[in-house]
Every structure is written in C-alpha cells, then in structure tokens.
Design an enzyme around this catalytic site. Structure first.
Site, PDB file in Angstrom:
ATOM      1  N   HIS A 107      26.090  38.737   5.278  1.00 12.68           N
ATOM      2  CA  HIS A 107      24.819  39.144   5.890  1.00 12.68           C
ATOM      3  C   HIS A 107      24.165  40.308   5.147  1.00 12.68           C
ATOM      4  CE1 HIS A 107      25.650  36.246   8.885  1.00 12.68           C
ATOM      5  NE2 HIS A 107      26.263  37.014   9.778  1.00 12.68           N
ATOM      6  N   HIS A 177      20.780  36.317  14.852  1.00 15.00           N
ATOM      7  CA  HIS A 177      22.191  36.426  15.234  1.00 15.00           C
ATOM      8  C   HIS A 177      22.341  36.681  16.734  1.00 15.00           C
ATOM      9  CE1 HIS A 177      26.456  37.234  14.530  1.00 15.00           C
ATOM     10  NE2 HIS A 177      26.273  36.944  13.243  1.00 15.00           N
ATOM     11  N   GLU A 309      23.674  29.903  14.591  1.00 12.06           N
ATOM     12  CA  GLU A 309      22.829  30.479  13.550  1.00 12.06           C
ATOM     13  C   GLU A 309      22.307  29.382  12.621  1.00 12.06           C
ATOM     14  OE1 GLU A 309      25.050  33.705  11.585  1.00 12.06           O
ATOM     15  OE2 GLU A 309      26.454  33.528  13.249  1.00 12.06           O
TER      16      GLU A 309
END
Length: 344
Positions: A107, A177, A309
């Site tokens: 991420h 998220h 996601e």
C-alpha cells in the site's frame, strides 16, 4: 428531499484543515467521509427492521486516523497491495520503493495516500477530493494528479470514482480499504455469507506476494458460503483469507461488473459490490487492530470486519504475464467501485 451534504471542521494535520463530510439521503441513511486519507468514516444503513446502524470500521475523531496502522476506510495509493522486493522496472529504469512489510512494499509504504490530507470540495450528493503526488514520491515516477469522487444515492449506493493523470509513465492502483461488518458489530464476521463472482485466484507466496501463477479458486471459492467455514481454525489461532480473486467477465450494470455479495442473516443486511477493476482482494481482518476506540467504543480486533478491495492485480509490474497497471502521460486513469447496501 434530495441527497444533502454537510461539512464541519474536524481538526488539523500538518497545517491543513481536516473536515468531516456527511452525505444523507431521503431515507436518513448516510455516509461520513474525511479528507484525511480520503477515508470512509461511517456508513449508516437500515437492517430488515429499518434500524439504522453503522456497518464499517471507523473512528469518532481525527486522532483515531492519525494513529491508525490498518488503513481503516482509507484511499490506497499510489499502488494498492504489494510490490515485491520493493522495486520495479519501467521503460528500462529501475525504481526503488519504501519497505514496510519485510522485503516488500504494501500500500505504498510510509508515502501512502492514507497519510495525506486531500483538498476537498462538497457538492449536493457527494464530495470530490484531490491530491498531487510529486515525481519521486515514495520512489514512484511521475507527478500524479488524483481525483477521488464519492457520491451517495437515495438507493443507498456509495460510488467511488478514481481519476488520475501523470506527466511521465508510472504505475497506479487505487482502492478503498473499508472494513465491513453488516451486523453493525454485534458479532464478528464468521457467520457473514459471501459470494464472489470468481473462479480463479492469484497464487501467493507466504508473504502474500504473487508467485506469478493464476490457479482455480477451488476450496477458496465463495458461493454463498459462511466466511468461518473457509477459515483454518485450531485451538491456538484463526487463519482467515488474504487473496486476490479475478472477477469473471459478466454482464455490466452502468459499465460495472457484479463482483461480490456479502450478507448477514441476523440483521438482514446485504452489500453488493460492482466494479470495472479486474479483481477483488479479500482480506478478512486477521490483523485488524486499533490503539484508540472505534465507533463501538472498543478497540478494533481481528475478524471484527472484512475488506473487499477492488483493484488491479498485485505486483503486476513484476509479472509480465499479468494485466498491467501502467499509466502514461496523456492517458487518464478512470476506475470505479460501487457499494450497494440493501436487505435480504
């Protein structure tokens, strides 16, 4: 009554104003958003008895987000999921990223957009948030301009649209998220039922980076299965799922493919997920935690909620056989996720 957006100052971070936005529809269902991390703070929707409750993990104040380490509700960028060995090659040049998960970047590491204050502008039924990421930010090439547009409808649909441009070739993969619990946190997610419109998954190493193989979902497939039935549970620990599911090409609704259905029989709530991304990363919250209380008044705990996601393939730049997520100068990144809340 039309859908209505209100704004209030929520605090400051690094000299920037942080706001809390509330978008409420005619029924009284609403979402709250903040421009810190362009995050979803709450989604308050009815159960089958028309009781309105929050169904996502979120914090009641800004401090919770400033101390969060689990990306709760946040916009993820520049690249969602893992980049193996914290490097990639693009057009003959090697780029090095932040290592924040062993030898890998997850991420976007400490340069992730979940830590940034976006510029925000509210409109009748939504909020537009924008961010400029300079060339070299976190090791990624190109000056990137990102726009995240949230809209909320009278049908309890939360649409997220990502648009981005760059001044030189880069890789880009944005997602949200949010952690969902349709029981409104009356129970953990073990009894939630999940359907994923997917027959195949990306094979992963133990560190969750792709091996390069695409394999049948097999025992990991979901067709209205209880989540807990797919977990490995023994007397010492529970092992959930952390997998990228490739969405079957199917009929599109408003240009988006039906990807997933999550239901909670006790409350009667349902969540349908539509997207034009190629896959959904299912994360069942094995490591979910928080140092400050969430909306329930308690700290977040493992398996309190799960993530769906929608995104491009993880680590695709290091796997030439995967569909690529390269954004070039002159092109526009344009992807959407639709969360449709209802009842069964």
């Amino acid at each position: 009554m039309a859908v209505n957006t209100t704004t209030r100052l929520w605090g400051q971070h690094n000299g920037h104003n942080v706001y809390l936005f509330k978008i409420e529809n005619e029924s009284g269902a609403y979402v709250e958003l903040t421009n810190y991390g362009a995050a979803i703070v709450s989604v308050v929707v009815p159960d089958r008895l028309q009781h309105f409750e929050n169904v996502v993990v979120g914090f009641p104040d800004l401090n919770g987000y400033l101390t969060d380490s689990c990306y709760i509700g946040s916009t993820i960028g520049r690249y969602a999921n893992r980049i193996s060995r914290v490097k990639f090659q693009l057009e003959g040049e090697t780029f090095h990223l932040d290592a924040n998960e062993g030898k890998n970047s997850n991420h976007a590491g400490k340069s992730g957009f979940n830590y940034r204050v976006f510029t925000a502008e509210a409109f009748d039924n939504g909020v537009m948030m924008t961010l400029t990421s300079p060339d070299g930010d976190g090791g990624y090439p190109g000056k990137l301009e990102l726009m995240v547009i949230y809209t909320w409808s009278n049908d309890n649909e939360l649409l997220i649209n990502y648009k981005a441009t760059t001044d030189k070739a880069t890789i880009a993969n944005f997602t949200n998220h949010a952690y969902f619990n349709l029981s409104a946190f009356k129970s953990k997610i073990y009894n939630h039922k999940l359907t994923l419109l997917s027959d195949s998954i990306v094979d992963l190493h133990e560190d969750y980076t792709p091996s390069g193989a695409i394999i049948p979902a097999g025992q990991k497939a979901f067709n209205n299965n209880k989540l807990g039935d797919k977990f490995n549970i023994d007397e010492n620990r529970v092992e959930g799922l952390n997998l990228f599911y490739i969405i079957n090409t199917g009929a599109r609704e408003n240009g988006l493919t039906y990807a997933a259905l999550l239901t909670d029989e006790a409350s009667g709530r349902a969540l349908k997920v539509y997207t034009d991304y190629p896959g959904v990363f299912l994360y069942t919250g094995d490591y979910l935690s928080s140092t400050t209380p969430i909306h329930t008044g308690q700290g977040a705990k493992p398996f309190d909620a799960l993530c769906l996601e929608c995104q491009h393939y993880p680590d695709s730049i290091n796997h030439p056989d995967f569909p690529q997520a390269v954004l070039r100068a002159g092109d526009v990144y344009n992807q959407s996720i639709l969360y449709k809340f209802g009842t069964i």
